[in-house]
Structure formats: structure tokens, C-alpha cells
Design a protein around this motif. Structure first.
Motif, PDB file in Angstrom:
ATOM      1  N   PHE A 207       0.842  -1.202   0.000  1.00  0.00           N
ATOM      2  CA  PHE A 207       0.000   0.000   0.000  1.00  0.00           C
ATOM      3  C   PHE A 207       0.872   1.246   0.000  1.00  0.00           C
ATOM      4  O   PHE A 207       0.564   2.252  -0.635  1.00  0.00           O
ATOM      5  N   ALA A 208       1.976   1.169   0.732  1.00  0.00           N
ATOM      6  CA  ALA A 208       2.986   2.229   0.806  1.00  0.00           C
ATOM      7  C   ALA A 208       4.288   1.560   1.207  1.00  0.00           C
ATOM      8  O   ALA A 208       4.313   0.378   1.547  1.00  0.00           O
ATOM      9  N   VAL A 209       5.379   2.314   1.176  1.00  0.00           N
ATOM     10  CA  VAL A 209       6.680   1.742   1.521  1.00  0.00           C
ATOM     11  C   VAL A 209       7.398   2.677   2.490  1.00  0.00           C
ATOM     12  O   VAL A 209       7.341   3.900   2.343  1.00  0.00           O
ATOM     13  N   VAL A 210       8.010   2.089   3.508  1.00  0.00           N
ATOM     14  CA  VAL A 210       8.814   2.852   4.456  1.00  0.00           C
ATOM     15  C   VAL A 210      10.286   2.675   4.101  1.00  0.00           C
ATOM     16  O   VAL A 210      10.764   1.555   3.924  1.00  0.00           O
ATOM     17  N   VAL A 211      11.005   3.790   3.998  1.00  0.00           N
ATOM     18  CA  VAL A 211      12.442   3.751   3.748  1.00  0.00           C
ATOM     19  C   VAL A 211      13.126   4.532   4.870  1.00  0.00           C
ATOM     20  O   VAL A 211      12.755   5.670   5.156  1.00  0.00           O
ATOM     21  N   GLY A 212      14.100   3.907   5.504  1.00  0.00           N
ATOM     22  CA  GLY A 212      14.803   4.559   6.599  1.00  0.00           C
ATOM     23  C   GLY A 212      16.287   4.657   6.367  1.00  0.00           C
ATOM     24  O   GLY A 212      16.817   5.701   5.986  1.00  0.00           O
ATOM     25  N   GLY A 213      16.991   3.536   6.588  1.00  0.00           N
ATOM     26  CA  GLY A 213      18.450   3.531   6.553  1.00  0.00           C
ATOM     27  C   GLY A 213      19.068   4.089   5.287  1.00  0.00           C
ATOM     28  O   GLY A 213      20.104   4.756   5.332  1.00  0.00           O
ATOM     29  N   ALA A 214      18.435   3.867   4.153  1.00  0.00           N
ATOM     30  CA  ALA A 214      18.994   4.327   2.879  1.00  0.00           C
ATOM     31  C   ALA A 214      18.911   5.843   2.728  1.00  0.00           C
ATOM     32  O   ALA A 214      19.572   6.427   1.864  1.00  0.00           O
ATOM     33  N   ILE A 215      18.106   6.488   3.594  1.00  0.00           N
ATOM     34  CA  ILE A 215      17.934   7.935   3.495  1.00  0.00           C
ATOM     35  C   ILE A 215      18.475   8.659   4.720  1.00  0.00           C
ATOM     36  O   ILE A 215      19.142   9.696   4.592  1.00  0.00           O
ATOM     37  N   THR A 216      18.224   8.117   5.905  1.00  0.00           N
ATOM     38  CA  THR A 216      18.447   8.892   7.128  1.00  0.00           C
ATOM     39  C   THR A 216      19.491   8.310   8.075  1.00  0.00           C
ATOM     40  O   THR A 216      19.633   8.798   9.199  1.00  0.00           O
ATOM     41  N   ARG A 217      20.234   7.307   7.657  1.00  0.00           N
ATOM     42  CA  ARG A 217      21.284   6.765   8.517  1.00  0.00           C
ATOM     43  C   ARG A 217      22.626   6.856   7.795  1.00  0.00           C
ATOM     44  O   ARG A 217      23.031   5.936   7.079  1.00  0.00           O
TER      45      ARG A 217
END
Length: 232
Positions: A207-217
Motif C-alpha cells: 500500500f505504501a513503503v517505508v524507507v529509513g536507513g537508505a535515506i536517514t542513517r
């Protein structure tokens, strides 16, 4: 924000995860600085932010005005689960104004002796109007969370429990299976390292996708580049 409005806002989009816990380079004890990451994510066009800790929920909502998926990462003796593991964290997130509350809904050990089914039922009973997100690691856990009344299922924990598949990238198969059977949003999350993988998550039915480490770490990002260059 009403649940239906929130779902319409995030459908087909990238939710950026802005988190830093003690021991990580971007964690500053004196005050939250995650609102700066969230500011950048908002300027890039994200419709919502996922974040950990009460102070970051408050700071990010004040900075961006975006809906926030809130959680608290904390380790208790006897608990393997560490994402919003007890009612205390749920209470704190509600008080802080989290638009969505994320819970560990895996089969990992709980030190309070409760089953995850009992805990989910308690949370839903106390907060019947809250929008609840189940962080799961397997198909069976996702189905159970749905049956217990969770509003969103996320594949966050796939690969991070001892019994789920250890993959280098996202668990596309889990997203595909759950999204084909559940009538609630399935959010693809976990090891999404590239824009192409984010698109693949949506193509798999997320439905949607969460992106963390690739952007904010930045530590993870730098390590990925250095590892690739050193391996050539």
C-alpha cells in the motif's frame, strides 16, 4: 487526522523513517535533531514520517506538521521484542500525539507472560479509536494481527526475528502474500536500499513503503559505499 484521510495521504507513497537511538551517530542526548531529517523528508515530498521515541514524535510533529507513525524502542529484561513492547509506551505515544502507533506483533518472547494476542487486545480495548500498526516478520503474524483488529500491517521485522528469512534486500514475497489476502494496508518495510526496490515493493502489492536507513542513517550509507569499493 481520520484514518481514511491518513490512508489516502500515504497510498502509493514513500514514508521516510527518521530514527536515531542511543549509540548511533545522529543521536544527541541533549535534544532531538531528527526534526532536521524530517524537514528534509518533507521537502522531498514524503506524506508521513515514522520515528522512534517520544521526544522525536513531538519534535517532528512540531517541525513538519506531517502525520507521524510513532514507536518507542526499549529493551526490558525478559523481552525479545523491543518496539513499543508494553502499555506504558503506548500510553506515552498517545499522549505525544502519534497519528499511528507501531507495535511489535511478532512471536518473540514477552517478559510479562502475555501472549501478543492478549497485548494487542488490551491495547485495542483501551484505545479503540487509535490507528495501530503491526510490525511483523512472517505471514502468520500478519494474518493474526489483521484478525485481532490492527489497522496496518508492516513487514518491518522480516529478517529480524530468529525464525524469519534472512535476506539481503526486502521481503517482496511476504508483501505479495499479505497484500493479496488482507483488506487493510500492507506497508513494505525493511532493507529497502534503493529507489528501484521501493518501486518493487509497490509493484508487489504494498500500500505504501517505508524507507529509513537508505535515506536517514549516514553511517549505514557510508558503510555501504566503502564496503563496495573495498571489495572490488
Amino acid at each position: 487526522m481520520k484514518k481514511e484521510e491518513l490512508f489516502e495521504r500515504i497510498k502509493g507513497k514513500v514514508i521516510v523513517s527518521c530514527q536515531a537511538v542511543p549509540g548511533e551517530p545522529l543521536y544527541v542526548e541533549e535534544k532531538s535533531i531528527m526534526y532536521l531529517m524530517a524537514r528534509a523528508a518533507k521537502q522531498a515530498g514524503t506524506p508521513a514520517i515514522r520515528t522512534s521515541s517520544i521526544r522525536d514524535v513531538v519534535a517532528i510533529k512540531e517541525e513538519t506538521g506531517l502525520p507521524v507513525i510513532g514507536l518507542v524502542k526499549i529493551k526490558y529484561d525478559g523481552f525479545e521484542s523491543y518496539i513499543t513492547p508494553t502499555m506504558k509506551e503506548v500510553d506515552d505515544l498517545v499522549a505525544a500525539g502519534s497519528d499511528v502507533i507501531a507495535l511489535d506483533c511478532t512471536d518473540q518472547k514477552r517478559g510479562d507472560g502475555k501472549s501478543i494476542s492478549e497485548f494487542i487486545t488490551e491495547v485495542r480495548t483501551k484505545y479503540p479509536e487509535a490507528v495501530l500498526m503491526a510490525d511483523i516478520s512472517t505471514y502468520e503474524e500478519g494474518i493474526r494481527a489483521w484478525k485481532l483488529g490492527m489497522d496496518i500491517v508492516g513487514t518491518t521485522m522480516s529478517g529480524y526475528t530468529s525464525y524469519s528469512p534472512k535476506l539481503d534486500g526486502p521481503d517482496f514475497e511476504l508483501v505479495k502474500k499479505l497484500s493479496s489476502e488482507l483488506d487493510i494496508p500492507v506497508i513494505g518495510e525493511g532493507r529497502v536500499h534503493s529507489p528501484e526496490q521501493a518501486v518493487q515493493m509497490l509493484d508487489a502489492g504494498a500500500f505504501a513503503v517505508v524507507v529509513g536507513g537508505a535515506i536517514t542513517r549516514p553511517l549505514e550509507i557510508a558503510q555501504r559505499f566503502i564496503k563496495a569499493v573495498e571489495a572490488r
